[in-house]
Motif scaffolding. Structure first.
Motif, short mmCIF file in Angstrom:
data_model
loop_
_atom_site.label_atom_id
_atom_site.label_comp_id
_atom_site.label_asym_id
_atom_site.label_seq_id
_atom_site.Cartn_x
_atom_site.Cartn_y
_atom_site.Cartn_z
N GLU A 192 0.83 -1.21 0.00
CA GLU A 192 0.00 0.00 0.00
C GLU A 192 0.86 1.26 0.00
O GLU A 192 0.56 2.24 -0.69
N GLN A 193 1.94 1.23 0.76
CA GLN A 193 2.87 2.36 0.78
C GLN A 193 3.49 2.56 -0.60
O GLN A 193 3.63 3.70 -1.07
N SER A 194 3.84 1.47 -1.26
CA SER A 194 4.44 1.56 -2.60
C SER A 194 3.46 2.14 -3.61
O SER A 194 3.84 2.93 -4.47
N ILE A 195 2.19 1.76 -3.51
CA ILE A 195 1.17 2.29 -4.41
C ILE A 195 1.03 3.79 -4.22
O ILE A 195 0.97 4.55 -5.20
N LEU A 196 0.99 4.24 -2.98
CA LEU A 196 0.89 5.67 -2.70
C LEU A 196 2.12 6.41 -3.24
O LEU A 196 1.99 7.47 -3.87
N ALA A 197 3.30 5.85 -3.03
CA ALA A 197 4.53 6.49 -3.51
C ALA A 197 4.58 6.53 -5.04
O ALA A 197 5.01 7.54 -5.62
N GLU A 198 4.16 5.46 -5.70
CA GLU A 198 4.16 5.44 -7.17
C GLU A 198 3.19 6.47 -7.74
O GLU A 198 3.51 7.17 -8.71
N ALA A 199 2.01 6.60 -7.13
CA ALA A 199 1.04 7.59 -7.60
C ALA A 199 1.59 9.01 -7.39
O ALA A 199 1.49 9.85 -8.29
N ALA A 200 2.20 9.27 -6.25
CA ALA A 200 2.78 10.59 -5.99
C ALA A 200 3.95 10.86 -6.93
O ALA A 200 4.14 11.99 -7.39
N HIS A 201 4.72 9.84 -7.24
CA HIS A 201 5.86 9.97 -8.16
C HIS A 201 5.39 10.39 -9.55
O HIS A 201 5.96 11.29 -10.17
N VAL A 202 4.33 9.77 -10.02
CA VAL A 202 3.78 10.14 -11.34
C VAL A 202 3.22 11.56 -11.29
O VAL A 202 3.44 12.35 -12.21
N LEU A 203 2.50 11.89 -10.22
CA LEU A 203 1.95 13.25 -10.10
C LEU A 203 3.05 14.30 -10.11
O LEU A 203 2.90 15.36 -10.70
#
Length: 107
Positions: free
Chosen positions: A5-16
Motif C-alpha cells: 500500500e505504501q508503494s502504491i501511494l509512492a508510485e502515484a505521488a511519483h507520477v503526479l
C-alpha cells in the motif's frame, strides 16, 4: 499500511510530481525514495504519517538520484522544491484525494 500500500501511494505521488504531459517519468529518482522519512518521528506505518512523508518529499525536493544523460554519461540529479503556487495546489489536491481514497478503502 503494509509495504504494498505504501508503494502504491509512492508510485502515484511519483507520477503526479515527475511525469511529463504524456504521463512518462524519465527521472532517475525512484518512487520508493518518496517513502524515506526525514525525521525519526515519521517512521510510523499509519496512513497519514506515510502520506505526510510522501507529501513532504514530493514538495520540498532535495531527493538525490543518479541517472544517465543522452550520451550515456553518468549524471547526478537532485529534485527541486515545488515553488509555483499552481503546481503546489494541484499536487496537494491530488495527494489529498489519494489519502482520502486510501483511508476510505482501509475503513
Amino acid at each position: 499500511m503494509n509495504r504494498d500500500e505504501q508503494s502504491i501511494l509512492a508510485e502515484a505521488a511519483h507520477v503526479l510530481r515527475f511525469a511529463d504531459p504524456e504521463g512518462e517519468t524519465k527521472t532517475p529518482i525512484k518512487p520508493e525514495q518518496l517513502l524515506v522519512p526525514r525525521r525519526h518521528d515519521d517512521r510510523a506505518d499509519d496512513l497519514w504519517t506515510v502520506w505526510n512523508v510522501v507529501q513532504e518529499n514530493a514538495i520540498k525536493g532535495g531527493i538525490r538520484g543518479v541517472g544517465r544523460d543522452d550520451l550515456g554519461r553518468t549524471r547526478r540529479v537532485k529534485s527541486r522544491a515545488v515553488n509555483g503556487i499552481d503546481q503546489d495546489i494541484r499536487l496537494n489536491k491530488a495527494l489529498w484525494l489519494l489519502g482520502e481514497r486510501m483511508a476510505a478503502l482501509k475503513s
